[in-house]
Design an enzyme around this catalytic site. Structure first.
Site, mmCIF file in Angstrom:
data_model
loop_
_atom_site.group_PDB
_atom_site.id
_atom_site.type_symbol
_atom_site.label_atom_id
_atom_site.label_comp_id
_atom_site.label_asym_id
_atom_site.label_seq_id
_atom_site.Cartn_x
_atom_site.Cartn_y
_atom_site.Cartn_z
ATOM 1 C CB ALA A 205 -0.918 -0.022 1.216
ATOM 2 C CG ASN A 206 -0.200 4.665 -1.623
ATOM 3 O OD1 ASN A 206 -0.935 5.446 -1.034
ATOM 4 N ND2 ASN A 206 -0.577 4.025 -2.735
#
Ligand code: C5P
Length: 393
Positions: A205-206
């Site tokens: 993810a980020n």
């Protein structure tokens, strides 16, 4: 403000029906006329007398009593908006199937006014595939939703299913009836990160929080647009009056965007993962004693912005975002050409922008670059929405 607006409120069976009385007070305080229809289930929780006293109007609860004057058609035509609050699981099922066995069902079939639904039910009922399917059917018919919220239930249980607060429902009604410069337009907005699974428990993810994308969706709705917000996993409440499609992966986000077309405006504020793990493991990857760390094979994700920019039903205005850590405007110009969009909102994310409350952006259009000062993300959103309204006028 709701001065002069006519709102038909359908109260169906839920312990949360008492909130409908508070909703009526808020709507009338803003100048709306409210007429209430009480279903048989609703009448188990609030009385016809309380609703009549609070609305200042006769309450309708009987299809056959109203029928001498074809009451359901009259009420359906009278309303500027029909609001179902609370909407029980049963009422959602009846609506999805077009059942017209009581006055509320007939009105919901006969009305041409926008319909807003505020569901309230036990979390297990809300999560049931039958309810999910009913919601999807209604959303595809442009029924608007507010809530439910996540929180404590009447029973000793907690989860999604709690009726939204009267203030939030009133806000959603205002948005629904807003006659702003974008009314009649459909805007598609993406927001948040994507999660790309590695195995059933791990993902890539980020740091995107979704704050900027959600604020843009709210700002467009406030100008009267009908907004579909396709959001990755975020910890934010749904913007009131906006249709939210929740997704996890980039591929799901693209499918949800394509399903939301046609749109007049599309804004891609999501931080979409560029790559996903080529083959998601069916079982949790095990750490083998003494073994090397595994190598993950990656595959390219679809570029949603580029795909929609070249789509057969391309929105008239497509806006992309560019999160850069260097040569921000130069890269943004490149991106404009490469992705085939009309504008790029470029920001320098080398500082605290991702997840933070403020943003300093450059708006890159075909005709030049505007440098906007650092401001709260809500203000960036309002300014961008105003520029869009000006552009599509
Ligand atoms: O190429 P880059 O990721 O920097 O482009 C950013 C813009 O493209 C953003 O508007 C983002 O939402 C969009 N994007 C996308 N799908 C991807 C990657 C980026 O829509 N797979």
């Amino acid at each position: 403000m709701l001065q002069g607006r006519k709102i038909l409120l359908i109260v169906s069976g839920s312990v949360a029906a008492f909130k409908a009385l508070m909703l009526v007070r808020l709507l009338r305080a803003e100048g709306a006329t409210v007429r209430a229809v009480l279903t048989a289930g609703g009448a188990r929780f609030v009385t016809k007398e309380s609703l009549a006293a609070i609305t200042g109007e006769a309450v309708q609860d009987d299809l056959w009593a109203a029928e001498a004057e074809i009451g359901h058609i009259r009420l359906a035509r009278w309303a500027d908006a029909v609001v179902v609050a609370p909407a029980s699981a049963n009422r959602l099922a009846q609506m999805a199937h077009g059942l017209a066995e009581d006055l509320a069902g007939c009105i919901l079939l006969a009305t041409r006014a926008p319909v807003l639904v505020a569901p309230a039910m036990n979390p297990a009922m809300w999560a049931h595939p039958a309810t999910r399917a009913n919601i999807a059917t209604l959303a595809a018919r442009d029924v608007h939703f507010i809530g439910p919220e996540d929180g404590p239930m009447a029973e000793p249980e907690s989860g999604p299913g709690r009726l939204s607060e009267p203030e939030a429902i009133a806000y959603a009604i205002r948005t629904l009836l807003a006659s702003g410069p974008l009314s009649g337009r459909h805007a598609l907005v993406t927001s948040g990160p994507t999660h790309e699974p590695i195995d059933p428990v791990r993902y890539i993810a980020n740091r995107s929080s979704g704050k900027q994308g959600h604020a843009i969706a709210a700002a467009l709705a406030a100008l009267g647009a009908r907004v579909t917000l396709v959001s990755g996993p975020v910890a934010l409440p749904d913007p009131p009056g906006v249709t939210v499609r929740r997704v996890e992966t980039a591929r799901e986000m693209l499918a949800a965007c394509e399903a939301a077309l046609p749109a007049d405006i599309a804004i891609f504020a999501a931080a979409v993962a560029d790559w996903r793990v080529a083959r998601e493991a069916g079982q949790k990857l095990k750490k083998q004693p003494g073994a090397e760390a595994p190598t993950l094979d990656m595959a390219l994700n679809p570029d949603i912005l580029a795909t929609i920019s070249r789509h057969a039903s391309r929105p008239a205005l497509v806006v992309g975002f560019a999160a850069e850590t260097e040569k921000v405007v130069e890269h943004a110009r490149d991106k404009l050409a490469r992705k085939g969009c009309d504008w790029i909102v470029a920001n320098d994310v080398s500082g605290d922008v991702m997840g933070g409350a403020e943003n300093a952006v450059h708006l890159v259009t075909g005709s030049g670059v505007e440098d906007w000062p650092r401001m709260p993300k809500e203000e960036v959103a309002a300014r961008l929405a105003a520029r869009i309204a000006e552009h599509v006028a």
